[in-house]
Design an enzyme around this catalytic site. Structure first.
Site: not given
Ligand code: GRF
Length: 198
Positions: A110, A175
């Site tokens: 998240h 992330e």
């Molecule tokens: C990411 O920012 C995640 O945290 C959110 O949605 C986005 C997904 O991006 N929940 P991706 O599809 O992994 O490029």
């Protein structure tokens, strides 16, 4: 024994790619399935390019029948003998009934420092609140949205000229570091939180 991981996506799947590419060598898990609720999701082609089996379950024909949609999802996961589910930008709310079947085996990422800013528009909300620090969280998925035990967080400073877009763009590479780091520990049955940034 090597853990079998399914990654659930709805969009571009960049977190899925980071997770999948991390599961090599002595990693305790392997990606066995990528599922999208959107047959057009860009991430599906990326998964195929990585030679990971893919499955699209379009939620639209199911209408309001969430139980039937989740039944199809559950069946695909059981058939693939999945041990761990990684929600990676999966934009469907899962019912308590579905979550109870996979609780303790399902992770979510998240884009906020939970417990702040559950739900959508996290970057804009952090800016509107005047926060100085923002970040992302990987947690165990439970029946409550964006809740559940926290397994890792990565932090970034918010700059005076940041917009929701610049914050999102600066956070995404973190992330991609955080989620694989948490998954590696989780697959080895270690729930010690991973902390990145300051
Ligand atoms: C990411 O920012 C995640 O945290 C959110 O949605 C986005 C997904 O991006 N929940 P991706 O599809 O992994 O490029």
């Amino acid at each position: 024994m090597t853990k079998r991981v399914a990654i659930l996506i709805s969009g571009s799947g960049s977190n899925m790619v980071a997770l999948a590419q991390s599961m090599t060598g002595d990693h305790p898990a392997r990606p066995v399935l990528v599922i999208s609720n959107d047959p057009q999701a860009g991430g599906l082609a990326k998964a195929r390019a990585l030679h990971i089996p893919t499955f699209a379950i379009d939620h639209k024909p199911f209408g309001k029948d969430r139980a039937a949609f989740e039944g199809a999802l559950h069946q695909a996961l059981v058939t693939a003998k999945v041990d761990i589910i990684c929600l990676a930008g999966f934009m469907r709310i899962l019912t308590a009934d579905f979550v109870s079947k996979w609780e303790g085996c399902m992770l979510n990422i998240h884009p906020s420092l939970l417990p702040k800013y559950k739900g959508l528009e996290t970057h804009a909300r952090a800016l509107a609140a005047g926060d100085k620090i923002h970040g992302c969280t990987v947690h165990e998925a439970t029946a409550a949205l964006d809740d559940g035990p926290i397994l890792g967080q990565a932090r970034i400073d918010i700059r005076p000229d940041d917009t929701a877009e610049t914050l999102a763009a600066r956070l995404l590479p973190l992330e991609h570091q955080l989620y694989p780091a948490v998954l590696r520990r989780f697959a080895a049955e270690d729930k010690t939180p991973v902390l990145l940034g300051h």
